[in-house]
Design a protein around this motif. Structure first.
Motif, PDB file in Angstrom:
ATOM      1  N   MET A   1       0.832  -1.205   0.000  1.00  0.00           N
ATOM      2  CA  MET A   1       0.000   0.000   0.000  1.00  0.00           C
ATOM      3  C   MET A   1       0.868   1.257   0.000  1.00  0.00           C
ATOM      4  N   GLU A   2       1.924   1.265   0.802  1.00  0.00           N
ATOM      5  CA  GLU A   2       2.819   2.424   0.840  1.00  0.00           C
ATOM      6  C   GLU A   2       3.517   2.609  -0.503  1.00  0.00           C
TER       7      GLU A   2
ATOM      8  N   ASP B   1      -3.833  -6.976  17.046  1.00  0.00           N
ATOM      9  CA  ASP B   1      -2.655  -6.115  16.972  1.00  0.00           C
ATOM     10  C   ASP B   1      -2.280  -5.850  15.514  1.00  0.00           C
ATOM     11  N   ASN B   2      -2.262  -6.902  14.697  1.00  0.00           N
ATOM     12  CA  ASN B   2      -1.877  -6.755  13.300  1.00  0.00           C
ATOM     13  C   ASN B   2      -2.931  -6.028  12.480  1.00  0.00           C
ATOM     14  N   THR B   3      -4.183  -6.158  12.849  1.00  0.00           N
ATOM     15  CA  THR B   3      -5.240  -5.417  12.158  1.00  0.00           C
ATOM     16  C   THR B   3      -5.046  -3.924  12.371  1.00  0.00           C
ATOM     17  N   ILE B   4      -4.800  -3.535  13.627  1.00  0.00           N
ATOM     18  CA  ILE B   4      -4.513  -2.135  13.931  1.00  0.00           C
ATOM     19  C   ILE B   4      -3.187  -1.735  13.302  1.00  0.00           C
ATOM     20  N   SER B   5      -2.262  -2.650  13.301  1.00  0.00           N
ATOM     21  CA  SER B   5      -0.907  -2.371  12.836  1.00  0.00           C
ATOM     22  C   SER B   5      -0.808  -2.165  11.332  1.00  0.00           C
ATOM     23  N   LEU B   6      -1.840  -2.508  10.581  1.00  0.00           N
ATOM     24  CA  LEU B   6      -1.752  -2.322   9.133  1.00  0.00           C
ATOM     25  C   LEU B   6      -1.432  -0.860   8.807  1.00  0.00           C
ATOM     26  N   GLY B   7      -2.134   0.065   9.437  1.00  0.00           N
ATOM     27  CA  GLY B   7      -1.835   1.487   9.227  1.00  0.00           C
ATOM     28  C   GLY B   7      -0.436   1.828   9.707  1.00  0.00           C
ATOM     29  N   TYR B   8      -0.054   1.255  10.832  1.00  0.00           N
ATOM     30  CA  TYR B   8       1.281   1.504  11.374  1.00  0.00           C
ATOM     31  C   TYR B   8       2.348   0.892  10.469  1.00  0.00           C
ATOM     32  N   ASP B   9       2.048  -0.264   9.855  1.00  0.00           N
ATOM     33  CA  ASP B   9       2.996  -0.888   8.923  1.00  0.00           C
ATOM     34  C   ASP B   9       3.222  -0.003   7.700  1.00  0.00           C
TER      35      ASP B   9
END
Length: 195
Positions: A45-46, A170-178
């Motif tokens: 995505m990035e 954690d990983n669901t929230i972390s998608l934006g953080y990733d």
């Protein structure tokens, strides 16, 4: 009638898969798989955004694979970290949740960031000096972002989410953080101005 039977069978199959994937026997593999997959999605995505604004000419598959491998190491860390926290503090009182959040932010977050940069340095064949410089330049930025995202997210995680779903949440929230991690990791340094 036949279509309803097909949907029922599909629902039963998905339920069996869910029960197996989040069982103690397979939970580590599930957590690592989720971490790898979402790290790769976040980087993709990035990169799509970077291509859209003209910073990147084409998708860098090796970069995405490296981010996925970093997801592997981070998924491993998160899996055992959450188990250890639940072992030390098995209750869900507000006091225990606050203690877990503080331990997570003060111990695991810096460790997680260090593991991320170390993993990437190994994959990119960077020198020890390059690794130290990258940590110096970028780790504090990621750590500050951790403090804006994770205390509230972990409050929900430690208070409401069942232990076997913690890494998934954690990983669901972390998608934006990733996505942000990928941006910080691959941010180009501005060229020095020459006169």
């Amino acid at each position: 009638m036949a279509r309803r039977l097909q949907w029922k069978r599909l629902a039963q199959t998905l339920d069996r898969f869910h029960q197996a994937a989040f069982s103690p026997k397979y939970l580590l593999y599930t957590n690592i798989g989720i971490s790898v997959g979402l790290s790769m999605v976040g980087d993709t995505m990035e990169q799509s955004y970077e291509r859209f604004i003209g910073e990147l000419p084409e998708w860098n598959r090796i970069r995405t694979v490296r981010m996925g491998i970093s997801g592997f190491t981070v998924g491993l860390v998160c899996h055992y970290w959450y188990q250890y926290l639940d072992y030390l503090f098995p209750h869900r009182t507000y006091k225990v949740v606050i203690i877990k959040i503080l331990l997570d932010q003060l111990i695991c977050s810096p460790f997680y960031i260090a593991v991320f940069f170390l993993t990437m340095a190994i994959l990119e064949d960077n020198t020890w000096e390059e690794l130290k410089q990258e940590i110096k330049d970028k780790a504090l930025i990621l750590y500050a972002a951790e403090w804006t995202v994770w205390p509230l997210a972990q409050f929900i995680n430690f208070l409401l989410i069942r232990p076997q779903y913690r890494v998934f949440y954690d990983n669901t929230i972390s998608l934006g953080y990733d996505i942000y991690t990928s941006q910080v990791k691959y941010r180009k340094k501005p060229e020095p101005k020459t006169e």
